[in-house]
Write a protein that holds these residues in place. Structure first.
Motif: not given
Length: 623
Positions: A265-273, A275-280
């Motif tokens: 969950l922590t890594d996911y939050t970091s990813f969305t911050q 790459f906020p518009a990422s297709a993944y």
């Protein structure tokens, strides 16, 4: 034309499947209409309606677009025939399997290899990906799992190697999947070989590996339990392309691979911050949702999903969660929210052009799950209203028997059975029922009508036309062969002969104590036998054959069964051989005129369907 010895051998190895599945034109091109003929395998011979399920395939990058669909097919004598139009682009071939509509567990997938339709270009040459794409279906789609296919990794490796030899320029698209399949072969030193092959490929890329190459290498290293090597190549991606698609995919892959839920969950939050518009993002939402679901953290699952955008939510995944939870009785308080969320996500999505998925049918399936979620919580009014919404507009013939069973039970529990009775009677008339629905309806009508006899007459009246139609359908597949005479000693020391049973319908069930499917089919045969227990003109004989052991083993086995019946002993196997028994269990039904009219090999696993078919065959022969 680009033919090779490998392609020639491919066609030779397909000779056996060509006997079951043929199509024209033999070298179809994109946009062509393909006509096919399928001769049913043994497990499907007696099935009236057989569907051709297929998936189209092309290069690995487009496999995610491939959705299984059904080809229109009709029965013509001993064959099933149909046709379909190939897309004008993005197609290198089709892979077919054939499935019984009445019993979806009966599937012919050509011993796990499917039946291929290879596509050619305008020059008559095989399309790129026609060979490797077949293996990609195993690795990159859910089609095999939906059809209970056990992947043949030796075959997959062969397909990839032929593709790369035929089309060397396609190697960058297939090298990682080829190594993946080689790992799954589980040959000696597979890991050492795979590590060497990864290294060799990366060094061969000039002037340097691409971000995609490195991302695939990281995935393989993780699969081989080499996290340091995976991290090293991901660091190279960040250097080469720090914000591009490959970098996003690499970081998304790391989040997806994380097994600690809190860190995930922590890594996911970091990813969305980052790459906020990422297709993944939607892929990672599904990955987190699956992690919560597998951990049984249903409240946390709903809380997480409530924070995500509907456009990043996979409605099919949420529906599968809700369906499994309602079926198994887990996390019931959370199921209606999940089912409602799945419906909202489905309705928000724009259906892609040429998408073969029936959106209306999918929505109604989701609504049925929502209704059952209400039902399991005793919210009976909401359940009945949602069941009504889910079934509104459906033809009785297309309804799901299990859902029909739930609707009647819910109506009775809510003291509103009269409100669902017209619907229930309509589905009973067309045979869309389960044994439990039939039993529940009978018991309810006993109370309404005052006697079991009246309830039985009521049910018989509802089913009379359906049973007549099914008997007529089965009669079309009847054989008409002489029944070899026999005299056998039974387990209780008596003798039985076919001659003594002349004028009766005789059911022979060939079995052995060591045969798992034989034993599994006994409950079905008991149901059929019990249906005719008061009929002197029907005789069931459970012929023990190919036992390969002492009679005491048979006696000990039968004594432990909730089962009484005539058990002839075919010790010499002469009777089974005279009836052409190729495997067991085999059911043979002989008409009153002493001729074989029906035979089936194997067991489908569906006791209710088997019992009904045996019963209807006997009824047809009695008439």
């Amino acid at each position: 034309m680009r033919y090779s010895l490998h392609v020639f051998l491919l066609f030779i190895s397909s000779a056996l499947s060509a006997q079951q599945f043929r199509y024209v034109p033999r070298h179809p091109k994109p946009g062509d209409v393909v006509s096919f003929t399928y001769t049913p395998a043994a497990s499907l011979v007696n099935q009236t309606v057989i569907e051709g399920r297929y998936v189209r395939y092309a290069g690995p990058a487009t496999m995610r677009l491939s959705q299984p669909t059904t080809a229109t097919a009709i029965r013509q004598g001993n064959d099933v025939v149909g046709e379909l139009k190939l897309p004008k682009n993005t197609v290198s071939g089709l892979l077919f399997a054939f499935q019984s509509k009445a019993n979806p567990k009966l599937i012919d997938h050509n011993t796990n290899h499917f039946y291929p339709v290879l596509v050619y270009d305008s020059t008559g040459s095989l399309q790129p990906h026609a060979l490797g794409g077949q293996a990609s279906v195993l690795i990159r789609t859910a089609f095999p799992y939906a059809l209970d296919v056990k992947p043949d990794w030796n075959w997959a490796v062969q397909q990839y190697e032929q593709e790369i030899q035929q089309f060397p320029a396609n190697r960058p698209q297939y090298w990682a999947d080829l190594i993946d399949a080689q790992i799954k072969q589980q040959k000696p030193n597979a890991k050492k070989t795979a590590l060497a092959n990864i290294d060799t490929y990366l060094k061969s890329r000039k002037p340097a590996p691409t971000p995609d190459d490195l991302n695939n290498a990281a995935r393989l290293y993780e699969q081989l339990n080499e996290p340091k090597l995976a991290l090293a190549v991901r660091d190279r991606i960040k250097t080469v392309d720090p914000t591009g698609d490959a970098a996003q995919r690499a970081q998304a892959g790391a989040v997806r691979a994380e097994t600690n839920l809190a860190k995930k969950l922590t890594d996911y939050t970091s990813f969305t911050q980052t790459f906020p518009a990422s297709a993944y993002r939607s892929m990672l939402v599904s990955s987190l949702a699956e992690a919560y679901f597998k951990a049984g953290q249903f409240r946390e699952l709903n809380a997480f999903l409530a924070q995500q955008s509907l456009k990043d939510t996979d409605p099919a995944l949420l529906h599968s969660f809700a369906q499994q939870m309602t079926d198994e009785g887990h996390g019931i308080p959370q199921t209606d929210w999940l089912a409602s969320r799945a419906i909202a996500a489905l309705q928000q999505r724009t259906q892609p052009k040429n998408d073969p998925v029936d959106r209306v049918a999918t929505l109604k399936a989701y609504q049925s799950t929502l209704a059952y979620a209400f039902d399991r919580q005793n919210r009976l009014g909401a359940a009945l209203a949602t069941y009504r919404q889910a079934q509104d507009g459906l033809a009785a013939e297309t309804t799901e028997p299990r859902i029909n069973e739930r609707i009647l039970a819910c109506g009775i529990r809510a003291n509103r059975a009269d409100s669902v009775l017209p619907y229930v009677e309509a589905v009973v008339r067309v045979g869309r029922v389960t044994p439990q629905l039939r039993s529940t309806l009978r018991n309810w009508q006993i109370k309404q009508l005052g006697s079991a006899a009246k309830a039985d007459t009521y049910l018989a009246g509802l089913e009379v036309n359906y049973r007549a139609d099914r008997r007529a359908e089965l009669a079309e597949s009847f054989v008409n062969e002489p029944a070899p005479n026999f005299t056998l000693t039974t387990l209780d020391g008596n003798t039985v002969s076919l001659a003594s049973l002349r004028g009766k319908v005789v059911v022979l069930d060939f079995w052995a104590t060591w045969c798992g499917p034989c034993i599994a089919s006994f409950p079905a045969m008991r149901k059929a036998r019990d249906h005719f227990k008061n009929d002197p003109n029907v005789q069931f004989l459970f012929v023990n054959t190919r036992e390969g052991g002492p009679v005491s083993r048979v006696r000990s086995f039968i004594e432990k069964q909730p089962y009484t019946g005539v058990v002839p002993l075919d010790v010499t196997k002469k009777v089974s051989e005279s009836y052409g028994v190729q495997g067991i269990p085999t059911k043979v039904i002989i008409g009153p005129n002493g001729r074989v009219r029906y035979r089936s090999l194997g067991y489908s696993g569906n006791a209710d369907a088997t019992a009904e078919e045996i019963t209807l065959v006997i009824e047809a022969l009695k008439q």
